[in-house]
Design a protein around this motif. Structure first.
Motif, mmCIF file in Angstrom:
data_model
loop_
_atom_site.group_PDB
_atom_site.id
_atom_site.type_symbol
_atom_site.label_atom_id
_atom_site.label_comp_id
_atom_site.label_asym_id
_atom_site.label_seq_id
_atom_site.Cartn_x
_atom_site.Cartn_y
_atom_site.Cartn_z
ATOM 1 N N LEU A 1 0.805 -1.276 0.144
ATOM 2 C CA LEU A 1 -0.082 -0.183 0.068
ATOM 3 C C LEU A 1 0.905 1.143 0.006
ATOM 4 C CD1 LEU A 1 -2.706 1.463 0.344
ATOM 5 C CD2 LEU A 1 -2.611 1.141 2.786
ATOM 6 N N GLU A 2 0.895 1.961 -0.966
ATOM 7 C CA GLU A 2 1.881 2.955 -1.080
ATOM 8 C C GLU A 2 1.231 4.365 -0.812
ATOM 9 O OE1 GLU A 2 4.956 2.812 -1.910
ATOM 10 O OE2 GLU A 2 4.905 0.976 -2.944
ATOM 11 N N ARG A 3 -0.120 4.542 -1.111
ATOM 12 C CA ARG A 3 -0.730 6.147 -0.611
ATOM 13 C C ARG A 3 -2.174 5.811 -0.541
ATOM 14 N NH1 ARG A 3 1.581 5.568 -5.248
ATOM 15 N NH2 ARG A 3 3.629 6.314 -5.588
ATOM 16 N N ILE A 4 -2.794 6.519 0.357
ATOM 17 C CA ILE A 4 -4.255 6.823 0.853
ATOM 18 C C ILE A 4 -4.897 7.845 0.590
ATOM 19 C CG2 ILE A 4 -5.856 6.230 2.722
ATOM 20 C CD1 ILE A 4 -3.432 4.468 4.099
ATOM 21 N N PHE A 5 -5.963 7.547 0.037
ATOM 22 C CA PHE A 5 -6.738 9.074 -0.523
ATOM 23 C C PHE A 5 -8.257 9.131 0.003
ATOM 24 C CE2 PHE A 5 -3.635 8.221 -3.692
ATOM 25 C CZ PHE A 5 -2.996 9.424 -3.909
ATOM 26 N N ILE A 6 -8.689 10.124 0.526
ATOM 27 C CA ILE A 6 -10.046 10.427 0.785
ATOM 28 C C ILE A 6 -10.361 11.739 0.185
ATOM 29 C CG2 ILE A 6 -9.945 9.006 2.791
ATOM 30 C CD1 ILE A 6 -10.133 11.836 4.665
ATOM 31 N N GLY A 7 -11.994 11.665 -0.001
ATOM 32 C CA GLY A 7 -12.383 13.096 -0.508
ATOM 33 C C GLY A 7 -13.748 13.479 -0.017
ATOM 34 N N LYS A 8 -14.030 14.769 -0.304
ATOM 35 C CA LYS A 8 -15.445 15.137 0.123
ATOM 36 C C LYS A 8 -16.177 15.376 -1.296
ATOM 37 C CE LYS A 8 -14.519 15.725 4.531
ATOM 38 N NZ LYS A 8 -15.170 14.835 5.729
ATOM 39 N N PRO B 1 -4.162 0.204 -9.046
ATOM 40 C CA PRO B 1 -2.728 -0.074 -8.972
ATOM 41 C C PRO B 1 -2.149 1.127 -9.625
ATOM 42 C CG PRO B 1 -3.987 -1.943 -9.892
ATOM 43 C CD PRO B 1 -4.821 -0.883 -9.754
ATOM 44 N N SER B 2 -0.858 1.463 -8.960
ATOM 45 C CA SER B 2 -0.085 2.821 -9.406
ATOM 46 C C SER B 2 0.539 2.140 -10.576
ATOM 47 C CB SER B 2 1.001 3.185 -8.364
ATOM 48 O OG SER B 2 1.909 2.127 -8.302
ATOM 49 N N GLU B 3 0.940 0.997 -10.889
ATOM 50 C CA GLU B 3 1.698 0.926 -12.549
ATOM 51 C C GLU B 3 0.680 1.213 -13.485
ATOM 52 O OE1 GLU B 3 3.293 -2.136 -9.286
ATOM 53 O OE2 GLU B 3 1.227 -1.077 -9.725
ATOM 54 N N LEU C 1 -2.869 13.307 -14.657
ATOM 55 C CA LEU C 1 -2.021 12.024 -14.351
ATOM 56 C C LEU C 1 -0.650 12.387 -13.603
ATOM 57 C CD1 LEU C 1 -2.486 10.361 -17.687
ATOM 58 C CD2 LEU C 1 -3.704 9.691 -15.508
ATOM 59 N N ASN C 2 -0.327 13.674 -13.310
ATOM 60 C CA ASN C 2 0.965 13.958 -12.794
ATOM 61 C C ASN C 2 0.800 13.561 -11.176
ATOM 62 O OD1 ASN C 2 1.983 14.895 -15.152
ATOM 63 N ND2 ASN C 2 1.234 17.187 -14.846
ATOM 64 N N GLN C 3 -0.428 13.311 -10.739
ATOM 65 C CA GLN C 3 -0.261 12.921 -9.502
ATOM 66 C C GLN C 3 -1.204 11.643 -9.289
ATOM 67 O OE1 GLN C 3 -1.538 16.289 -7.315
ATOM 68 N NE2 GLN C 3 0.383 16.934 -6.877
ATOM 69 N N PHE C 4 -0.913 10.694 -8.382
ATOM 70 C CA PHE C 4 -1.630 9.619 -7.990
ATOM 71 C C PHE C 4 -2.912 9.992 -7.457
ATOM 72 C CE2 PHE C 4 2.637 7.566 -7.968
ATOM 73 C CZ PHE C 4 2.531 6.869 -9.104
ATOM 74 N N GLY C 5 -4.063 9.232 -7.615
ATOM 75 C CA GLY C 5 -5.368 9.648 -6.825
ATOM 76 C C GLY C 5 -6.456 10.214 -8.053
ATOM 77 N N ALA C 6 -5.640 10.442 -9.223
ATOM 78 C CA ALA C 6 -6.458 10.818 -10.375
ATOM 79 C C ALA C 6 -7.728 10.234 -10.783
ATOM 80 C CB ALA C 6 -5.428 10.961 -11.600
ATOM 81 N N PHE C 7 -8.028 8.747 -10.429
ATOM 82 C CA PHE C 7 -8.905 8.210 -10.865
ATOM 83 C C PHE C 7 -10.136 8.087 -9.607
ATOM 84 C CE2 PHE C 7 -5.684 6.837 -13.841
ATOM 85 C CZ PHE C 7 -6.350 6.901 -14.869
ATOM 86 N N GLY C 8 -9.740 8.666 -8.436
ATOM 87 C CA GLY C 8 -10.722 8.592 -7.472
ATOM 88 C C GLY C 8 -10.420 7.464 -6.621
ATOM 89 N N SER D 1 -3.752 3.337 -3.500
ATOM 90 C CA SER D 1 -2.635 3.406 -4.618
ATOM 91 C C SER D 1 -1.761 2.286 -4.168
ATOM 92 C CB SER D 1 -2.118 4.799 -4.897
ATOM 93 O OG SER D 1 -1.265 4.652 -5.859
ATOM 94 N N THR D 2 -1.453 1.396 -5.060
ATOM 95 C CA THR D 2 -0.619 0.392 -4.652
ATOM 96 C C THR D 2 0.522 0.128 -5.468
ATOM 97 O OG1 THR D 2 -2.092 -1.319 -5.797
ATOM 98 C CG2 THR D 2 -2.554 -1.016 -3.494
#
Length: 233
Positions: free
Chosen positions: A7-14, A69-71, A86-93, A97-98
């Motif tokens: 697990l590389e990154r964790i994202f949450i959103g409002k 998957p980050s790949e 696409l310059n930052q992970f999390g772009a797909f909601g 990110s793994t």
């Protein structure tokens, strides 16, 4: 047990208002998510603090956490030239990110431990038209579908805590012949393979998938994707 990846990154959103360009249609979405540093708590509905815009379609027990998957980003950068999203992970909601795993490494029904949380792989993402709005491309949802790089949803089997850097550990695999690659290929490419559909129907599926598979077998045709992919009522 087997370590599948990290697990590389964790994202949450409002959930915030979005406007569909060229229309007067305004909707809420939490597709724009923020990177979280530090541990997060997870309950049956997902990561605490994360929201969904349309509770009829997104979120809920069977779509509690979305992993991407980050790949896959390298593929999208080659497909979508000069796409700043696409310059930052999390772009797909995605929530998670793994690295080290993709749809070919995970099977439907897999039980996976991350931190103290235990998840079940219950369905792949079925891309919707809100991706078109996010990427300002009227075919983005179809591009994701055609790529078969959809990521997947987890159901939470055991609530707990996880943090970036945790191992992604396979603890049970009841359906080893049903990789997610095979699933998405059946859903979107080999759509009326009745033999595979019959086998898939025997698995424990989420209700919407059980209905979809049953209808394909009964009606000998594929469901209409227009509303989901294009946002047309």
């Amino acid at each position: 047990m087997q370590i599948l990846g990290t697990l590389e990154r964790i994202f949450i959103g409002k959930a915030i208002p979005f406007e569909k360009k060229g229309t007067d249609r305004v909707f809420k979405s939490a597709i724009n998510k923020s990177l979280i540093s530090g541990p997060v708590n997870v309950n049956e509905m997902g990561i605490i603090g994360d929201e969904v815009g349309d509770t009829k379609i997104h979120g809920g027990i069977d779509k509690a956490v979305h992993l991407y998957p980050s790949e896959h980003y390298e593929f999208w950068k080659s497909e979508l030239e000069n796409c700043n999203d696409l310059n930052q992970f999390g772009a797909f909601g995605e929530n998670l990110s793994t690295s080290g795993i993709s749809e070919k490494d995970v099977c439907l029904g897999d039980e996976i431990k991350i931190g103290t949380c235990v998840f079940e792989v219950v369905q792949t993402r079925q891309p919707c038209w809100k991706l078109n709005v996010k990427f300002e491309r009227n075919n983005m949802s179809r591009l994701m579908q055609d790529s078969l790089k959809t990521g997947w949803y987890f159901k939470v089997l055991q609530v707990g805590v996880m943090v970036a850097g945790d191992d992604i550990i396979l603890i049970n695999r009841p359906n080893p012949s049903w990789s997610l690659n095979k699933v998405v290929n059946l859903l979107y490419k080999d759509k009326l393979n009745y033999s595979d559909l019959s086998e898939l129907a025997k698995l424990r599926l989420v209700p919407s998938w059980q209905k979809m598979v049953t209808n394909r077998l009964k009606n000998k045709k594929v469901e209409d994707w227009t509303g989901r992919l294009e946002g047309k009522d």
